[in-house]
Design a protein around this motif. Structure first.
Motif, PDB file in Angstrom:
ATOM      1  N   LEU A  72       0.684  -1.158  -0.022  1.00 25.92           N
ATOM      2  CA  LEU A  72      -0.062   0.064   0.030  1.00 25.92           C
ATOM      3  C   LEU A  72       1.009   1.319  -0.076  1.00 25.92           C
ATOM      4  O   LEU A  72       0.459   2.071  -0.542  1.00 25.92           O
ATOM      5  CB  LEU A  72      -0.941  -0.159   1.060  1.00 25.92           C
ATOM      6  CG  LEU A  72      -2.050  -0.945   1.067  1.00 25.92           C
ATOM      7  CD1 LEU A  72      -2.766  -1.127   2.482  1.00 25.92           C
ATOM      8  CD2 LEU A  72      -2.981  -0.932   0.305  1.00 25.92           C
ATOM      9  N   LYS A  73       2.076   1.262   0.418  1.00 21.36           N
ATOM     10  CA  LYS A  73       2.766   2.433   0.831  1.00 21.36           C
ATOM     11  C   LYS A  73       3.536   2.828  -0.441  1.00 21.36           C
ATOM     12  O   LYS A  73       4.137   3.823  -0.666  1.00 21.36           O
ATOM     13  CB  LYS A  73       4.007   2.200   1.884  1.00 21.36           C
ATOM     14  CG  LYS A  73       3.252   2.178   3.421  1.00 21.36           C
ATOM     15  CD  LYS A  73       4.287   2.762   4.283  1.00 21.36           C
ATOM     16  CE  LYS A  73       3.805   2.955   5.694  1.00 21.36           C
ATOM     17  NZ  LYS A  73       3.942   1.949   6.575  1.00 21.36           N
ATOM     18  N   ARG A  74       3.415   1.936  -1.573  1.00 33.79           N
ATOM     19  CA  ARG A  74       4.189   1.876  -2.676  1.00 33.79           C
ATOM     20  C   ARG A  74       3.119   2.317  -3.973  1.00 33.79           C
ATOM     21  O   ARG A  74       3.618   2.240  -5.169  1.00 33.79           O
ATOM     22  CB  ARG A  74       5.044   0.906  -3.090  1.00 33.79           C
ATOM     23  CG  ARG A  74       6.498   0.934  -2.314  1.00 33.79           C
ATOM     24  CD  ARG A  74       7.198  -0.320  -2.394  1.00 33.79           C
ATOM     25  NE  ARG A  74       8.402  -0.242  -1.811  1.00 33.79           N
ATOM     26  CZ  ARG A  74       8.646  -0.649  -0.768  1.00 33.79           C
ATOM     27  NH1 ARG A  74       7.725  -0.901   0.157  1.00 33.79           N
ATOM     28  NH2 ARG A  74       9.824  -0.296  -0.123  1.00 33.79           N
ATOM     29  N   ARG A  75       1.771   2.141  -3.505  1.00 36.83           N
ATOM     30  CA  ARG A  75       0.670   2.401  -4.488  1.00 36.83           C
ATOM     31  C   ARG A  75       1.025   3.666  -5.236  1.00 36.83           C
ATOM     32  O   ARG A  75       1.344   4.794  -4.474  1.00 36.83           O
ATOM     33  CB  ARG A  75      -0.547   2.161  -3.869  1.00 36.83           C
ATOM     34  CG  ARG A  75      -1.182   0.858  -3.804  1.00 36.83           C
ATOM     35  CD  ARG A  75      -0.829  -0.035  -4.897  1.00 36.83           C
ATOM     36  NE  ARG A  75      -1.861  -1.279  -4.919  1.00 36.83           N
ATOM     37  CZ  ARG A  75      -1.545  -2.457  -5.640  1.00 36.83           C
ATOM     38  NH1 ARG A  75      -0.606  -2.403  -6.493  1.00 36.83           N
ATOM     39  NH2 ARG A  75      -2.362  -3.312  -5.708  1.00 36.83           N
ATOM     40  N   GLN A  76       0.428   3.947  -6.415  1.00 39.84           N
ATOM     41  CA  GLN A  76       0.504   5.339  -7.246  1.00 39.84           C
ATOM     42  C   GLN A  76      -0.733   5.507  -7.706  1.00 39.84           C
ATOM     43  O   GLN A  76      -1.297   5.354  -8.655  1.00 39.84           O
ATOM     44  CB  GLN A  76       1.584   5.039  -8.621  1.00 39.84           C
ATOM     45  CG  GLN A  76       2.794   4.393  -8.408  1.00 39.84           C
ATOM     46  CD  GLN A  76       3.836   5.308  -7.826  1.00 39.84           C
ATOM     47  OE1 GLN A  76       3.909   6.221  -8.155  1.00 39.84           O
ATOM     48  NE2 GLN A  76       4.534   4.816  -6.738  1.00 39.84           N
ATOM     49  N   PRO A  77      -1.579   6.327  -6.723  1.00 44.55           N
ATOM     50  CA  PRO A  77      -2.887   6.766  -6.920  1.00 44.55           C
ATOM     51  C   PRO A  77      -3.121   7.593  -8.286  1.00 44.55           C
ATOM     52  O   PRO A  77      -4.307   7.748  -8.780  1.00 44.55           O
ATOM     53  CB  PRO A  77      -3.452   7.349  -5.680  1.00 44.55           C
ATOM     54  CG  PRO A  77      -2.111   7.418  -4.774  1.00 44.55           C
ATOM     55  CD  PRO A  77      -1.132   6.739  -5.275  1.00 44.55           C
ATOM     56  N   ASP A  78      -1.955   8.324  -8.639  1.00 43.45           N
ATOM     57  CA  ASP A  78      -2.235   9.395  -9.604  1.00 43.45           C
ATOM     58  C   ASP A  78      -1.702   8.729 -11.003  1.00 43.45           C
ATOM     59  O   ASP A  78      -1.340   9.368 -11.986  1.00 43.45           O
ATOM     60  CB  ASP A  78      -1.396  10.365  -9.375  1.00 43.45           C
ATOM     61  CG  ASP A  78      -0.026  10.348  -9.044  1.00 43.45           C
ATOM     62  OD1 ASP A  78       0.345   9.171  -9.047  1.00 43.45           O
ATOM     63  OD2 ASP A  78       0.597  11.403  -8.843  1.00 43.45           O
ATOM     64  N   LEU A  79      -1.772   7.298 -11.092  1.00 47.19           N
ATOM     65  CA  LEU A  79      -1.308   6.547 -12.441  1.00 47.19           C
ATOM     66  C   LEU A  79      -2.489   5.410 -12.667  1.00 47.19           C
ATOM     67  O   LEU A  79      -2.832   4.857 -11.785  1.00 47.19           O
ATOM     68  CB  LEU A  79       0.048   5.947 -12.403  1.00 47.19           C
ATOM     69  CG  LEU A  79       0.660   5.167 -13.633  1.00 47.19           C
ATOM     70  CD1 LEU A  79       0.823   6.063 -14.621  1.00 47.19           C
ATOM     71  CD2 LEU A  79       1.868   4.578 -13.060  1.00 47.19           C
ATOM     72  N   THR A  80      -2.890   5.642 -13.896  1.00 52.34           N
ATOM     73  CA  THR A  80      -3.962   4.723 -13.932  1.00 52.34           C
ATOM     74  C   THR A  80      -4.238   4.334 -15.606  1.00 52.34           C
ATOM     75  O   THR A  80      -3.300   5.123 -16.377  1.00 52.34           O
ATOM     76  CB  THR A  80      -5.393   4.973 -13.494  1.00 52.34           C
ATOM     77  OG1 THR A  80      -6.265   4.096 -13.692  1.00 52.34           O
ATOM     78  CG2 THR A  80      -6.111   6.262 -14.744  1.00 52.34           C
ATOM     79  N   VAL A  81      -5.094   3.370 -16.063  1.00 49.26           N
ATOM     80  CA  VAL A  81      -5.143   2.829 -17.204  1.00 49.26           C
ATOM     81  C   VAL A  81      -6.634   2.964 -17.583  1.00 49.26           C
ATOM     82  O   VAL A  81      -7.255   2.639 -16.628  1.00 49.26           O
ATOM     83  CB  VAL A  81      -4.575   1.277 -17.678  1.00 49.26           C
ATOM     84  CG1 VAL A  81      -5.090   0.661 -18.697  1.00 49.26           C
ATOM     85  CG2 VAL A  81      -3.077   1.398 -17.453  1.00 49.26           C
ATOM     86  N   CYS A  82      -6.875   3.169 -18.621  1.00 50.51           N
ATOM     87  CA  CYS A  82      -8.354   3.105 -19.283  1.00 50.51           C
ATOM     88  C   CYS A  82      -8.312   2.199 -20.513  1.00 50.51           C
ATOM     89  O   CYS A  82      -7.766   2.822 -21.584  1.00 50.51           O
ATOM     90  CB  CYS A  82      -8.835   4.578 -19.528  1.00 50.51           C
ATOM     91  SG  CYS A  82     -10.577   4.400 -20.024  1.00 50.51           S
ATOM     92  N   MET A  83      -8.875   1.310 -20.499  1.00 49.97           N
ATOM     93  CA  MET A  83      -9.071   0.330 -21.529  1.00 49.97           C
ATOM     94  C   MET A  83     -10.298   0.629 -22.264  1.00 49.97           C
ATOM     95  O   MET A  83     -11.477   0.424 -21.867  1.00 49.97           O
ATOM     96  CB  MET A  83      -9.011  -1.134 -21.160  1.00 49.97           C
ATOM     97  CG  MET A  83      -7.944  -1.335 -20.151  1.00 49.97           C
ATOM     98  SD  MET A  83      -7.839  -3.357 -19.666  1.00 49.97           S
ATOM     99  CE  MET A  83      -9.171  -3.241 -18.242  1.00 49.97           C
ATOM    100  N   GLU A  84     -10.186   0.624 -23.582  1.00 50.44           N
ATOM    101  CA  GLU A  84     -11.446   0.912 -24.339  1.00 50.44           C
ATOM    102  C   GLU A  84     -11.608  -0.413 -24.936  1.00 50.44           C
ATOM    103  O   GLU A  84     -11.243  -0.769 -26.198  1.00 50.44           O
ATOM    104  CB  GLU A  84     -11.136   1.953 -25.445  1.00 50.44           C
ATOM    105  CG  GLU A  84     -12.227   3.290 -25.617  1.00 50.44           C
ATOM    106  CD  GLU A  84     -11.910   3.817 -26.933  1.00 50.44           C
ATOM    107  OE1 GLU A  84     -11.019   4.089 -27.499  1.00 50.44           O
ATOM    108  OE2 GLU A  84     -12.989   4.306 -27.160  1.00 50.44           O
TER     109      GLU A  84
END
Ligand SMILES: C[S@@+](CC[C@H](N)C(=O)[O-])C[C@H]1O[C@@H](n2cnc3c(N)ncnc32)[C@H](O)[C@@H]1O
Ligand SMILES: C[S@@+](CC[C@H](N)C(=O)[O-])C[C@H]1O[C@@H](n2cnc3c(N)ncnc32)[C@H](O)[C@@H]1O
Lengths: 191, 191
Positions: free
Chosen positions: B13-25
């Protein structure tokens, strides 16, 4: 063959990396094999190696989207022979391995002649293969899963090699294969 | 929950990157979805987005090897809404696109809040999604095939982000999620 197609194949051949390859140890899911062959073509690899103990595997034509026409898969029935042949070609042998002692995959110099060993979906690399490798490497992970999909891991390895080779000028167009090989590919690609 | 498991989840949890994501179309092949979710977990992504026009898709438990327990897939039925929601979170929208005008994927600064759009296996990114993106990028290819497998392309994008974020110190352990969210995950992960 149209002049456009001739030019396209010619450009492709001039960027091939004959001293970079992959050796898959018993990777067997067709969608993984297809994705790996496709990625190899994309980074300029024309010959790869596979160790299979079952009757000869087939690549699914569909998802490899034609790349199997451009990337030759050499089958071996024993990992020792496969690695021996690669060492004979002067390649360093880099094994991908989920171990605490493996080094980060970006620390390796992939501009040298290199063969990358990939392990089986379930069991990974065998101890035999590891013992023959020059170095084992790991792709860092910070989540809960223990490993990446094998075609994903292969692509990450190959695009790190691509990044280094691009920076070193190794993708500058040049004649890196023999005229005989070139003529054969042109002939086959024309059909 | 054992102390070891607690510590492992805590480290994750301490290494999670909440401001990076993927959106799959409309990515729809189960083995691709599974591989993508698994890679997201590995680089520290906890929430991803999917636009689906069919009845809700299911991830195959098998090949995602448990990662679906750690990565939440948010379903949207419309790409405009999906991208709108990501922009509201202050994310730059980077579309992967096989176009001659797309820039090399390594030229983007992924240390900024970023959502990466991935296109459908056959049809790629829609014009609607492209129009809403801030920038389109391409992963270089020098072979004969036209594209990479979508889970492979996603992984290459995410590990370029990982490389940049690692160098920028963004994987240093830190509390990046709320205590409430943390408690929920700890509770669910304990079972
Ligand atoms: C699904 S993994 C095998 C997992 C197996 N249980 C093990 O412990 O090796 C299949 C192959 O993908 C590659 N691989 C997957 N994740 C990797 C990582 N993080 N670093 C290096 N190689 C990886 C390796 O070649 C591995 O043998
Ligand atoms: C198999 S490709 C789609 C091919 C489709 N015919 C097209 O032209 O877009 C599926 C998705 O993988 C990603 N992709 C594949 N190869 C890529 C590359 N070289 N650069 C960027 N994205 C790529 C993109 O998200 C793409 O929409």
């Amino acid at each position: 063959m149209t002049p456009e197609r001739f030019a396209r194949i010619d450009q492709m051949l001039k960027r091939r990396q004959p001293d970079l390859t992959v050796c898959m140890e018993k990777v067997h899911k067709p969608h993984n094999l297809a994705a790996i062959v496709r990625t190899c073509d994309a980074v300029g690899i024309s010959d790869i190696h596979a160790v299979w103990d079952e009757p000869k595997m087939k690549l699914s034509g569909h998802t490899a989207t034609g790349s199997q026409n451009w990337v030759k898969v050499h089958a071996h029935d024993d990992v020792t022979n496969a690695i021996g042949a690669l060492k004979q070609q002067g390649m360093q042998i880099i094994a991908t391995n989920l171990s605490a002692t493996a080094v980060d995959f970006r620390q390796i110099d992939y501009t040298k002649p290199t063969a990358i060993l990939m392990g089986q979906e379930k069991d990974g690399i065998t101890p035999e293969a590891l013992a023959l490798a020059d170095q084992d490497v790991i792709i860092p992970m910070v989540g809960m899963v223990q490993s990446l999909n094998v075609s994903v891991a292969t692509a990450l390895m190959l695009y790190e090699a691509q990044r280094q080779r691009e920076a070193a000028g190794l993708y500058q167009p040049a004649d890196k294969i023999t005229k005989q090989e070139r003529d054969r590919i042109m002939f086959e690609g024309g059909h």
